[in-house]
Design a protein around this motif. Sequence first.
Motif, PDB file in Angstrom:
ATOM      1  N   GLY A  41       0.834  -1.190   0.000  1.00 21.15           N
ATOM      2  CA  GLY A  41       0.000   0.000   0.000  1.00 21.15           C
ATOM      3  C   GLY A  41       0.870   1.241   0.000  1.00 21.15           C
ATOM      4  O   GLY A  41       1.856   1.327   0.731  1.00 21.15           O
ATOM      5  N   ALA A  42       0.522   2.182  -0.838  1.00 21.01           N
ATOM      6  CA  ALA A  42       1.306   3.409  -0.955  1.00 21.01           C
ATOM      7  C   ALA A  42       1.152   4.270   0.292  1.00 21.01           C
ATOM      8  O   ALA A  42       0.051   4.426   0.817  1.00 21.01           O
ATOM      9  CB  ALA A  42       0.868   4.185  -2.194  1.00 21.01           C
ATOM     10  N   ARG A  43       2.275   4.783   0.773  1.00 19.69           N
ATOM     11  CA  ARG A  43       2.255   5.727   1.896  1.00 19.69           C
ATOM     12  C   ARG A  43       3.443   6.658   1.759  1.00 19.69           C
ATOM     13  O   ARG A  43       4.488   6.292   1.227  1.00 19.69           O
ATOM     14  CB  ARG A  43       2.215   5.029   3.242  1.00 19.69           C
ATOM     15  N   LEU A  44       3.260   7.862   2.247  1.00 18.29           N
ATOM     16  CA  LEU A  44       4.287   8.890   2.156  1.00 18.29           C
ATOM     17  C   LEU A  44       5.249   8.756   3.326  1.00 18.29           C
ATOM     18  O   LEU A  44       4.822   8.691   4.484  1.00 18.29           O
ATOM     19  CB  LEU A  44       3.627  10.271   2.166  1.00 18.29           C
ATOM     20  N   ILE A  45       6.558   8.662   3.030  1.00 23.02           N
ATOM     21  CA  ILE A  45       7.583   8.548   4.075  1.00 23.02           C
ATOM     22  C   ILE A  45       8.720   9.509   3.745  1.00 23.02           C
ATOM     23  O   ILE A  45       8.745  10.113   2.688  1.00 23.02           O
ATOM     24  CB  ILE A  45       8.137   7.110   4.189  1.00 23.02           C
ATOM     25  N   ARG A  46       9.685   9.608   4.645  1.00 19.32           N
ATOM     26  CA  ARG A  46      10.922  10.350   4.379  1.00 19.32           C
ATOM     27  C   ARG A  46      12.029   9.333   4.162  1.00 19.32           C
ATOM     28  O   ARG A  46      12.200   8.402   4.938  1.00 19.32           O
ATOM     29  CB  ARG A  46      11.268  11.263   5.541  1.00 19.32           C
TER      30      ARG A  46
END
Length: 108
Positions: A41-46
């Motif tokens: 699942g796509a998720r925004l990370i650093r």
Amino acid sequence: MTDELDEFFTIATTVKRYTGRTSFGDTHAEAVTIYGRVRYGARLIRNAKGEQVVAQAHITYPIGTATIPVNSLIAVPSHSDLERGVIAEEPHDTGLADMPNHYTVDLD
């Protein structure tokens, strides 16, 4: 001593750890199989540079797993033979005996 999360680490992943770069491109160690828990699942990370990037998969491994450096390659054979690049890695060790510690990597 067994890890209390062992029952969740059931998915075989093929890991080629990043070892460096030559004039011919990135180099990787021989592939090893490590069992973990895979979540898609796509998720925004650093990432390691602090940039915001989208991770397509998140894998949890036992806390004793040797570091899987950024730029390593991981495939989940039961899902696809496609190798994905590691964009972030992090140990989660609270230092408390009664907390379930673990190690995670995020894939592009």
